[in-house]
Motif scaffolding. Structure first.
Motif, short mmCIF file in Angstrom:
data_model
loop_
_atom_site.label_atom_id
_atom_site.label_comp_id
_atom_site.label_asym_id
_atom_site.label_seq_id
_atom_site.Cartn_x
_atom_site.Cartn_y
_atom_site.Cartn_z
N VAL A 98 0.84 -1.20 0.00
CA VAL A 98 0.00 0.00 0.00
C VAL A 98 0.88 1.25 0.00
N ASP A 99 1.97 1.21 0.74
CA ASP A 99 2.90 2.34 0.76
C ASP A 99 3.48 2.57 -0.64
N VAL A 100 3.84 1.50 -1.32
CA VAL A 100 4.40 1.64 -2.67
C VAL A 100 3.36 2.23 -3.62
N MET A 101 2.11 1.78 -3.51
CA MET A 101 1.05 2.33 -4.36
C MET A 101 0.81 3.80 -4.06
N SER A 102 1.01 4.20 -2.79
CA SER A 102 0.82 5.61 -2.46
C SER A 102 1.82 6.49 -3.21
N HIS A 103 2.98 5.93 -3.56
CA HIS A 103 3.95 6.69 -4.36
C HIS A 103 3.41 6.94 -5.77
N ALA A 104 2.73 5.97 -6.34
CA ALA A 104 2.09 6.15 -7.65
C ALA A 104 1.01 7.22 -7.55
N LEU A 105 0.28 7.20 -6.45
CA LEU A 105 -0.76 8.20 -6.24
C LEU A 105 -0.14 9.59 -6.09
N MET A 106 0.90 9.70 -5.29
CA MET A 106 1.55 10.99 -5.06
C MET A 106 2.21 11.54 -6.32
N ALA A 107 2.50 10.69 -7.27
CA ALA A 107 3.10 11.15 -8.53
C ALA A 107 2.12 12.00 -9.33
N GLN A 108 0.86 11.95 -8.98
CA GLN A 108 -0.17 12.76 -9.65
C GLN A 108 -0.34 14.06 -8.87
N PHE A 109 0.76 14.72 -8.63
CA PHE A 109 0.84 15.84 -7.69
C PHE A 109 -0.14 16.97 -7.99
N THR A 110 -0.14 17.46 -9.21
CA THR A 110 -0.98 18.61 -9.53
C THR A 110 -2.45 18.29 -9.34
#
Length: 197
Positions: A98-110
Motif C-alpha cells: 500500500v505504501d508503494v502504491m501511495s507513491h504512484a498516487l503521489m506522482a499525480q501531484f498537480t
C-alpha cells in the motif's frame, strides 16, 4: 528516547476518514486520478514492495490496491486533521504494498493538489517519518488496523501483510535477487548489461 504519539480515538478518525474518502471519490477529477494511476503501471516496479504479494499482477491488482491506498490516505489525512496538523502522528504505519502504491498516487501531484483544495483536507506522506527501512512496520491489531477496521471494515489481506510475514517474504526475495546481482534490498544492482542476444 522516542516520545509516545497522541492519536485520536479510532471511532473519531473513522468518521473523518469516511468523509475524506467520500470527498476524494466524488471529486469531479476522481476518474482521472484513477486513470493516471492505472497508466503509471509501467513504473510500478520495485524489488521488495509489490513482489511480496503472492502472484502479483500490476494490472489485475491495480483496482483493489488503488482502493486500499485511497482508504489509507484518507485515514492519514483524518489523523492529520484531528491532531491539528501533527505529521508524525498522521504518518501511520502501513503495509509495504500500500505504501508503494501511495507513491504512484503521489506522482499525480498537480491533480492531488486540486482534489485536496476542493475537499478541504491535506494528504500526508513523508518518508522521513515512516518507521523502519522502507515501511513494513504495520501489523495486525495496531492503531492503523484499528482505525481502518472502524472506518472501512475488514482489511484486504492480500495487500495488508503483517510485519513478520513481510520480512520473511523479503528475505526470500533477497536470496532470489542476490543470484542476479541485486543486493541490499535493491539499493545495489550489479547486473551485466552487455548487448542482448
Amino acid at each position: 528516547m522516542t516520545a509516545t504519539l497522541a492519536r485520536p480515538a479510532p471511532e473519531k478518525v473513522a468518521v473523518r476518514a469516511r468523509e475524506i474518502r467520500d470527498a476524494i471519490e466524488t471529486d469531479r477529477e476522481f476518474a482521472r486520478l484513477w486513470e493516471t494511476c492505472a497508466k503509471y503501471s509501467a513504473d510500478w516496479t520495485d524489488f521488495h514492495g509489490y513482489p511480496i504479494i503472492e502472484n502479483y499482477d500490476a494490472l489485475a491488482d491495480a483496482p483493489a490496491m488503488f482502493r486500499e491506498t485511497i482508504r489509507t490516505m484518507a485515514l492519514k489525512s483524518a489523523v492529520y486533521d484531528l491532531t491539528n496538523g501533527d505529521e508524525r502522528a498522521a504518518e501511520l504505519p502501513v503495509p509495504v504494498p500500500v505504501d508503494v502504491m501511495s507513491h504512484a498516487l503521489m506522482a499525480q501531484f498537480t491533480l492531488l493538489c486540486r482534489i485536496q483544495s476542493r475537499g478541504r483536507f491535506q494528504f500526508v506522506h513523508m518518508t522521513d517519518l515512516e518507521e523502519g527501512d522502507g515501511g513494513g512496520t504495520w501489523d495486525h491489531g495496531d492503531y492503523t488496523h484499528q482505525v481502518y477496521r472502524e472506518a472501512f471494515g475488514p482489511i484486504n489481506e492480500r495487500f495488508w501483510i503483517g510485519a513478520a510475514e513481510t520480512e520473511r517474504r523479503r528475505r526470500v526475495l533477497d536470496q532470489v535477487y542476490a543470484g542476479i546481482g541485486v543486493t541490499e534490498r535493491g539499493k545495489k544492482v550489479a547486473i551485466p548489461l552487455g548487448v542482448a542476444t
